[in-house]
Design a protein around this motif. Sequence first.
Motif, PDB file in Angstrom:
ATOM      1  N   ARG A  85       0.836  -1.207   0.000  1.00 55.21           N
ATOM      2  CA  ARG A  85       0.000   0.000   0.000  1.00 55.21           C
ATOM      3  C   ARG A  85       0.870   1.255   0.000  1.00 55.21           C
ATOM      4  NH1 ARG A  85      -3.680  -0.295   4.885  1.00 55.21           N
ATOM      5  NH2 ARG A  85      -2.147  -1.798   5.601  1.00 55.21           N
ATOM      6  N   PHE A  86       1.978   1.236   0.763  1.00 52.52           N
ATOM      7  CA  PHE A  86       2.853   2.410   0.745  1.00 52.52           C
ATOM      8  C   PHE A  86       3.594   2.509  -0.585  1.00 52.52           C
ATOM      9  CE2 PHE A  86       6.974   4.481   1.304  1.00 52.52           C
ATOM     10  CZ  PHE A  86       6.497   5.769   1.507  1.00 52.52           C
ATOM     11  N   LYS A  87       4.075   1.389  -1.102  1.00 56.82           N
ATOM     12  CA  LYS A  87       4.758   1.412  -2.401  1.00 56.82           C
ATOM     13  C   LYS A  87       3.842   1.977  -3.483  1.00 56.82           C
ATOM     14  CE  LYS A  87       7.723  -2.568  -1.511  1.00 56.82           C
ATOM     15  NZ  LYS A  87       8.012  -3.961  -1.897  1.00 56.82           N
ATOM     16  N   ASN A  88       2.590   1.540  -3.494  1.00 55.35           N
ATOM     17  CA  ASN A  88       1.618   2.047  -4.469  1.00 55.35           C
ATOM     18  C   ASN A  88       1.337   3.533  -4.253  1.00 55.35           C
ATOM     19  OD1 ASN A  88       1.359  -0.499  -5.640  1.00 55.35           O
ATOM     20  ND2 ASN A  88      -0.400  -1.055  -4.385  1.00 55.35           N
ATOM     21  N   ALA A  89       1.223   3.945  -3.004  1.00 58.60           N
ATOM     22  CA  ALA A  89       0.981   5.353  -2.694  1.00 58.60           C
ATOM     23  C   ALA A  89       2.143   6.217  -3.164  1.00 58.60           C
ATOM     24  CB  ALA A  89       0.768   5.529  -1.185  1.00 58.60           C
ATOM     25  N   LEU A  90       3.363   5.772  -2.903  1.00 58.14           N
ATOM     26  CA  LEU A  90       4.544   6.528  -3.318  1.00 58.14           C
ATOM     27  C   LEU A  90       4.610   6.640  -4.841  1.00 58.14           C
ATOM     28  CD1 LEU A  90       7.014   8.038  -2.325  1.00 58.14           C
ATOM     29  CD2 LEU A  90       8.265   5.861  -2.328  1.00 58.14           C
ATOM     30  N   GLU A  91       4.247   5.574  -5.520  1.00 57.75           N
ATOM     31  CA  GLU A  91       4.216   5.607  -6.987  1.00 57.75           C
ATOM     32  C   GLU A  91       3.208   6.648  -7.487  1.00 57.75           C
ATOM     33  OE1 GLU A  91       2.981   2.687 -10.671  1.00 57.75           O
ATOM     34  OE2 GLU A  91       3.820   1.761  -8.872  1.00 57.75           O
ATOM     35  N   LEU A  92       2.039   6.720  -6.865  1.00 59.06           N
ATOM     36  CA  LEU A  92       1.041   7.721  -7.247  1.00 59.06           C
ATOM     37  C   LEU A  92       1.583   9.133  -7.050  1.00 59.06           C
ATOM     38  CD1 LEU A  92      -2.280   6.263  -5.776  1.00 59.06           C
ATOM     39  CD2 LEU A  92      -1.482   6.191  -8.149  1.00 59.06           C
ATOM     40  N   ILE A  93       2.277   9.344  -5.942  1.00 60.55           N
ATOM     41  CA  ILE A  93       2.849  10.664  -5.667  1.00 60.55           C
ATOM     42  C   ILE A  93       3.904  11.003  -6.720  1.00 60.55           C
ATOM     43  CG2 ILE A  93       4.216  12.023  -4.030  1.00 60.55           C
ATOM     44  CD1 ILE A  93       2.862  10.254  -1.792  1.00 60.55           C
ATOM     45  N   GLN A  94       4.778  10.052  -7.006  1.00 59.37           N
ATOM     46  CA  GLN A  94       5.844  10.289  -7.978  1.00 59.37           C
ATOM     47  C   GLN A  94       5.314  10.516  -9.394  1.00 59.37           C
ATOM     48  OE1 GLN A  94       8.083   6.750  -7.023  1.00 59.37           O
ATOM     49  NE2 GLN A  94       9.436   7.861  -5.625  1.00 59.37           N
ATOM     50  N   LYS A  95       4.160   9.925  -9.700  1.00 61.90           N
ATOM     51  CA  LYS A  95       3.562  10.095 -11.033  1.00 61.90           C
ATOM     52  C   LYS A  95       2.571  11.265 -11.079  1.00 61.90           C
ATOM     53  CE  LYS A  95       4.089   5.389 -12.704  1.00 61.90           C
ATOM     54  NZ  LYS A  95       3.411   4.202 -13.233  1.00 61.90           N
TER      55      LYS A  95
ATOM     56  N   TRP B  98       4.072  16.668   2.330  1.00 68.55           N
ATOM     57  CA  TRP B  98       5.341  16.723   1.607  1.00 68.55           C
ATOM     58  C   TRP B  98       5.313  17.838   0.554  1.00 68.55           C
ATOM     59  CZ3 TRP B  98       7.260  12.080  -1.800  1.00 68.55           C
ATOM     60  CH2 TRP B  98       8.638  12.171  -2.013  1.00 68.55           C
ATOM     61  N   GLY B  99       4.100  18.300   0.233  1.00 66.51           N
ATOM     62  CA  GLY B  99       3.950  19.339  -0.777  1.00 66.51           C
ATOM     63  C   GLY B  99       4.099  18.823  -2.195  1.00 66.51           C
ATOM     64  N   ARG B 100       3.823  17.537  -2.394  1.00 63.96           N
ATOM     65  CA  ARG B 100       3.982  16.903  -3.705  1.00 63.96           C
ATOM     66  C   ARG B 100       2.624  16.522  -4.274  1.00 63.96           C
ATOM     67  NH1 ARG B 100       9.397  14.822  -4.397  1.00 63.96           N
ATOM     68  NH2 ARG B 100      10.672  16.318  -3.290  1.00 63.96           N
TER      69      ARG B 100
ATOM     70  N   ILE C  85      -5.607   6.992   0.278  1.00 59.34           N
ATOM     71  CA  ILE C  85      -5.574   7.864   1.459  1.00 59.34           C
ATOM     72  C   ILE C  85      -4.125   8.082   1.896  1.00 59.34           C
ATOM     73  CG2 ILE C  85      -6.248   8.128   3.879  1.00 59.34           C
ATOM     74  CD1 ILE C  85      -8.771   6.453   3.203  1.00 59.34           C
ATOM     75  N   ILE C  86      -3.325   7.025   1.896  1.00 58.85           N
ATOM     76  CA  ILE C  86      -1.909   7.155   2.254  1.00 58.85           C
ATOM     77  C   ILE C  86      -1.231   8.140   1.309  1.00 58.85           C
ATOM     78  CG2 ILE C  86       0.303   5.952   2.441  1.00 58.85           C
ATOM     79  CD1 ILE C  86      -1.405   3.400   3.192  1.00 58.85           C
ATOM     80  N   ALA C  87      -1.496   8.013   0.011  1.00 59.24           N
ATOM     81  CA  ALA C  87      -0.901   8.921  -0.983  1.00 59.24           C
ATOM     82  C   ALA C  87      -1.314  10.358  -0.706  1.00 59.24           C
ATOM     83  CB  ALA C  87      -1.307   8.507  -2.395  1.00 59.24           C
ATOM     84  N   GLN C  88      -2.594  10.581  -0.430  1.00 55.62           N
ATOM     85  CA  GLN C  88      -3.067  11.944  -0.170  1.00 55.62           C
ATOM     86  C   GLN C  88      -2.410  12.517   1.078  1.00 55.62           C
ATOM     87  OE1 GLN C  88      -5.106  13.173   2.548  1.00 55.62           O
ATOM     88  NE2 GLN C  88      -4.865  15.210   1.647  1.00 55.62           N
TER      89      GLN C  88
ATOM     90  N   ARG D 125     -13.826  25.804  -0.629  1.00 56.81           N
ATOM     91  CA  ARG D 125     -13.996  24.351  -0.509  1.00 56.81           C
ATOM     92  C   ARG D 125     -12.816  23.642  -1.162  1.00 56.81           C
ATOM     93  NH1 ARG D 125     -20.064  23.190  -2.504  1.00 56.81           N
ATOM     94  NH2 ARG D 125     -19.578  24.944  -3.839  1.00 56.81           N
ATOM     95  N   VAL D 126     -12.467  22.497  -0.597  1.00 61.39           N
ATOM     96  CA  VAL D 126     -11.342  21.710  -1.108  1.00 61.39           C
ATOM     97  C   VAL D 126     -11.801  20.285  -1.358  1.00 61.39           C
ATOM     98  CG1 VAL D 126      -9.081  20.724  -0.523  1.00 61.39           C
ATOM     99  CG2 VAL D 126      -9.584  23.112   0.028  1.00 61.39           C
ATOM    100  N   ILE D 127     -11.376  19.741  -2.482  1.00 56.24           N
ATOM    101  CA  ILE D 127     -11.595  18.330  -2.785  1.00 56.24           C
ATOM    102  C   ILE D 127     -10.242  17.741  -3.169  1.00 56.24           C
ATOM    103  CG2 ILE D 127     -12.600  16.662  -4.391  1.00 56.24           C
ATOM    104  CD1 ILE D 127     -14.951  18.482  -4.742  1.00 56.24           C
ATOM    105  N   TRP D 128      -9.944  16.576  -2.616  1.00 57.16           N
ATOM    106  CA  TRP D 128      -8.740  15.834  -2.998  1.00 57.16           C
ATOM    107  C   TRP D 128      -9.159  14.690  -3.910  1.00 57.16           C
ATOM    108  CZ3 TRP D 128      -3.738  17.016  -1.854  1.00 57.16           C
ATOM    109  CH2 TRP D 128      -3.521  17.988  -0.864  1.00 57.16           C
ATOM    110  N   ALA D 129      -8.425  14.510  -4.996  1.00 59.75           N
ATOM    111  CA  ALA D 129      -8.676  13.414  -5.927  1.00 59.75           C
ATOM    112  C   ALA D 129      -7.370  12.679  -6.177  1.00 59.75           C
ATOM    113  CB  ALA D 129      -9.241  13.949  -7.240  1.00 59.75           C
ATOM    114  N   VAL D 130      -7.448  11.358  -6.179  1.00 58.91           N
ATOM    115  CA  VAL D 130      -6.270  10.525  -6.407  1.00 58.91           C
ATOM    116  C   VAL D 130      -6.580   9.591  -7.566  1.00 58.91           C
ATOM    117  CG1 VAL D 130      -4.703   8.829  -5.409  1.00 58.91           C
ATOM    118  CG2 VAL D 130      -5.623  10.663  -3.974  1.00 58.91           C
ATOM    119  N   LYS D 131      -5.725   9.626  -8.577  1.00 64.63           N
ATOM    120  CA  LYS D 131      -5.917   8.770  -9.745  1.00 64.63           C
ATOM    121  C   LYS D 131      -5.210   7.447  -9.503  1.00 64.63           C
ATOM    122  CE  LYS D 131      -5.649   8.524 -14.700  1.00 64.63           C
ATOM    123  NZ  LYS D 131      -5.130   9.099 -15.932  1.00 64.63           N
ATOM    124  N   GLY D 132      -6.002   6.418  -9.261  1.00 65.53           N
ATOM    125  CA  GLY D 132      -5.466   5.081  -9.032  1.00 65.53           C
ATOM    126  C   GLY D 132      -5.450   4.271 -10.311  1.00 65.53           C
TER     127      GLY D 132
END
Length: 133
Positions: free
Chosen positions: A40-50, A113-115, A104-107, A63-70
Motif C-alpha cells: 500500500r505504501f509502495k503504491n501510494a509513493l508511486e502515485l505521488i511520484q507520477k 510533503w507538498g507533492r 488515502i496514504i498517498a493523499q 472548498r477543497v476536494i482531494w482526488a487521487v488517480k489510481g
Amino acid sequence: MSHAYERELRVIQNACQDIASSSKLTDSQKAKLEAEFGDRFKNALELIQKHRVRKYTFKPSGRVIWAVKGRKGVYQVIPETNFCNCDDYYFRVMNGKRALCYHIIAQKVSSVWGRYETSELRDRQYGKITQQW
C-alpha cells in the motif's frame, strides 16, 4: 477498533508530522511506512511520484476536494475522515481489516510533503468535478 487499525492511524500521523516538519521524505521514514503498510505504501509513493494526487480549491467558497488517480479510476479522498470511494476502502477498511487504502496514504503523505497537483476553480465548477463520484 482493532489494535492494527489504531496502529496504522498512529504510524501515518507520526510520519506525516515528521515529513511536515522537515519537508522531506527520508529513507528511514520510507522504511517505516513500508514496514507498516507494505505494498500500500509502495503504491501510494508511486502515485505521488507520477503526480496523480490533485487538490481542487474552489473560489470564493474555499472548498477543497482531494482526488487521487489510481489504477482503476479517480477517487475522492476526504482526509478529515480518512474516507476514499475506492473498492479497497469498501471491502477492507469498512470491515475493519485495515485503516487506510493506498489512495488515502498517498493523499496524506503528498499533502504534508507538498507533492501534489493543484487546480483552482470557480464554485460553479464544483458539480462538474464531483459528478464523477
